[in-house]
Scaffold this active site. Structure first.
Site, mmCIF file in Angstrom:
data_model
loop_
_atom_site.group_PDB
_atom_site.id
_atom_site.type_symbol
_atom_site.label_atom_id
_atom_site.label_comp_id
_atom_site.label_asym_id
_atom_site.label_seq_id
_atom_site.Cartn_x
_atom_site.Cartn_y
_atom_site.Cartn_z
ATOM 1 N N HIS A 42 -3.655 14.299 0.359
ATOM 2 C CA HIS A 42 -3.925 13.476 1.541
ATOM 3 C C HIS A 42 -2.754 13.543 2.523
ATOM 4 O O HIS A 42 -2.954 13.756 3.733
ATOM 5 C CB HIS A 42 -4.177 12.027 1.134
ATOM 6 N N LYS B 195 -4.302 -1.537 10.064
ATOM 7 C CA LYS B 195 -4.584 -1.695 8.636
ATOM 8 C C LYS B 195 -4.863 -3.141 8.223
ATOM 9 O O LYS B 195 -5.566 -3.376 7.246
ATOM 10 C CB LYS B 195 -3.382 -1.198 7.828
ATOM 11 N N GLU C 54 -9.155 4.328 -2.477
ATOM 12 C CA GLU C 54 -7.924 4.024 -3.197
ATOM 13 C C GLU C 54 -8.234 3.305 -4.511
ATOM 14 O O GLU C 54 -9.353 2.844 -4.751
ATOM 15 C CB GLU C 54 -7.001 3.137 -2.350
ATOM 16 N N ASP D 55 -9.225 0.615 1.757
ATOM 17 C CA ASP D 55 -8.278 0.107 2.752
ATOM 18 C C ASP D 55 -8.743 0.577 4.128
ATOM 19 O O ASP D 55 -8.284 1.593 4.638
ATOM 20 C CB ASP D 55 -6.874 0.612 2.438
ATOM 21 N N GLN E 123 -3.857 2.756 14.783
ATOM 22 C CA GLN E 123 -2.754 3.185 13.923
ATOM 23 C C GLN E 123 -1.919 4.291 14.576
ATOM 24 O O GLN E 123 -0.687 4.279 14.511
ATOM 25 C CB GLN E 123 -3.315 3.674 12.582
ATOM 26 N N GLU F 225 -9.979 13.050 7.090
ATOM 27 C CA GLU F 225 -9.853 14.378 6.497
ATOM 28 C C GLU F 225 -11.195 15.109 6.442
ATOM 29 O O GLU F 225 -11.273 16.306 6.739
ATOM 30 C CB GLU F 225 -9.283 14.261 5.083
ATOM 31 N N ARG G 296 -7.990 4.270 12.994
ATOM 32 C CA ARG G 296 -7.090 5.408 13.192
ATOM 33 C C ARG G 296 -6.512 5.469 14.608
ATOM 34 O O ARG G 296 -5.368 5.890 14.782
ATOM 35 C CB ARG G 296 -7.838 6.710 12.881
ATOM 36 N N GLU H 182 -10.646 4.357 3.351
ATOM 37 C CA GLU H 182 -9.628 4.982 2.517
ATOM 38 C C GLU H 182 -9.983 4.714 1.064
ATOM 39 O O GLU H 182 -10.022 3.565 0.629
ATOM 40 C CB GLU H 182 -8.224 4.463 2.852
ATOM 41 N N ASP I 3 0.853 -1.184 0.000
ATOM 42 C CA ASP I 3 0.000 0.000 0.000
ATOM 43 C C ASP I 3 0.893 1.239 0.000
ATOM 44 O O ASP I 3 1.808 1.356 0.813
ATOM 45 C CB ASP I 3 -0.898 0.005 1.246
ATOM 46 N N THR J 145 -9.008 -5.267 3.775
ATOM 47 C CA THR J 145 -8.900 -4.387 2.609
ATOM 48 C C THR J 145 -9.848 -4.923 1.550
ATOM 49 O O THR J 145 -9.702 -6.072 1.119
ATOM 50 C CB THR J 145 -7.461 -4.375 2.059
#
Length: 429
Positions: free
Chosen positions: A139, A260, A208, A240, A247, A372, A244, A206, A132, A264
């Site tokens: 971002h 993570k 992606e 993904d 993480q 975000e 948070r 996420e 990844d 996924t």
């Protein structure tokens, strides 16, 4: 002359004859997974097409019956781009309105065409390794501002290399698979000195795009930037999922791990680079600093693919859009990602997967993560029925879609299908 199929395809279909994606599917009456493509609202059983001899004679495609009866695309992907291209063109010809071989064979059509509503999709490849990346400048800047301040938003290496980490291939799942809320260590408060164990309270998405390696490289050799596109079989949509809070506690000093690796999601149909070639555009300018020579590209390498994330909160009855972005915003291209991945001699294998990292645009409405959009939980998302979210709650459903050429003059658009998942409660407290 516009290419048309005898199979009915609606104007807004993800799968016109110009697409011809590849995937693995099964049906209730034939539960063995095999290779197919999609056109309109139908899956095309390529194992049956091959058994009928309609794929014979393609140079390099030896024993198409065996290859398209396999439960993954790995063998086909290993054959290289000339074979992929010739096979895709042959399938387009077979499905075209002017070719009677399949069109007028009602018995064969019964075997070959299956409503998409009646198929079960599987992972398209055996994914040996998954990397990844972290390749959206917007971002990376947003996250950096949140946690390090505006003056130190980007780390010193970010504009020089496509940053990435080794993800967990075993927990890559096909769209529609439920995701279990993870548990792990997290700080109970920002100023806490010691962690606690429990379910993640800051579960995120996420947005992606993923890419699959077709033909790999030998250990000790690199894939040159000018050849990288020929080694990428195609693209999928990726969510993904990210915890948070887990993480944030674990990522120093070695980066993402348990926050993570719990799941996924990817869309099941791999859209080929040939299908996406009409949508190549120039990406962000890379002039200050200029990349090192092995990462420099002299032709367009970004893709104009509109991306959308919708969420249906557990209390709600419908999906609502929370962000709209575009792959063309990404700073480091997928070909740069692959070239950098192999420049040290790392060998890539057919079926290996890479993902772009969160794709965010320049405005808040184009941010690719809840981190975000809510600015780390400061701002709530309010849905039409009054339901509010900062991060995902149990029972929430997420759906990612993507389309190239939605507003083009080509007369068709190329879609990916859905990348979706639902959050299940954590098993551990």
């Amino acid at each position: 002359m516009t290419l048309e199929s005898f199979v009915s395809v609606s104007n807004n279909s993800d799968f016109p004859i110009q697409n011809i994606p590849f995937g693995i599917f099964s049906t209730s009456d034939k539960p063995t997974p095999r290779v197919g493509t999609a056109i309109g609202d139908k899956a095309v059983d390529l194992s049956e097409v091959a058994k009928a001899g309609l794929l014979d004679g393609i140079q390099g495609l030896n024993d198409p019956v065996k290859i398209f009866s396999e439960s993954s695309l790995n063998t086909f992907m290993s054959l290289g781009r000339p074979v992929w291209r010739a096979t895709r063109l042959a399938i387009q010809d077979i499905l075209s309105k002017d070719n009677a071989k399949l069109r007028d064979n009602s018995e064969l059509l019964q075997k070959v065409l299956v409503p998409l509503t009646e198929v079960k999709m599987h992972l398209p490849a055996r994914i040996g390794d998954y990397t990844d990346f972290y390749c959206s400048r917007e971002h990376a800047t947003n996250v950096g501002i949140m946690f390090r301040g505006k003056d130190n938003a980007l780390q010193p290496n970010w504009l020089h290399i496509p940053v990435g980490y080794h993800g967990r291939a075993s927990s890559v799942v096909v769209s529609g698979t439920d995701i279990r809320r993870p548990a792990g260590q997290k700080l109970p408060a920002k100023d806490a000195k010691a962690p606690v164990f429990g379910p993640s309270g800051r579960l995120d998405i996420e947005l992606e795009v993923g890419w699959f390696v077709g033909k790999g490289n030998n250990l000790g050799e690199k894939i040159d930037i000018n050849d990288a596109q020929d080694h990428i079989f195609g693209l999928v949509l990726v969510n993904d999922w990210s915890a948070r809070d887990i993480q944030a506690w674990e990522y120093v000093p070695l980066g993402p791990f348990l926050g993570k690796s719990f799941g996924t999601s990817i869309s099941p149909w791999i859209v080929t680079m040939d299908a996406l070639e009409p949508f190549l555009v120039s990406g962000p300018v890379q002039a200050s600093p200029e990349p090192l020579p092995y990462l420099q590209e002299n032709k367009p390498s970004a893709y104009d693919i509109n991306l959308e994330v919708q969420i249906k909160p557990a209390e709600s009855s419908k999906f609502e859009t929370v962000t709209v972005s575009n792959l063309k915003h990404m700073y480091w291209s997928v070909t740069q990602q692959l070239a950098h991945h192999t420049v040290n001699g790392c060998n890539m294998r057919s079926g290996d997967m890479g993902a772009t990292g969160t794709i965010s645009g320049p405005e808040k409405g184009s941010y690719g993560s809840l981190l975000e959009i809510t600015w780390s939980g400061r701002d709530k998302i309010t849905f039409e029925d009054g339901v509010e979210r900062t991060f995902l709650q149990d029972g929430d459903e997420v759906k990612i879609t993507g389309k190239a050429g939605k507003d083009s003059s080509l007369g068709y658009s190329i879609g990916f299908g859905e990348c979706s998942g639902k959050i299940l409660p954590c098993l551990y407290q």
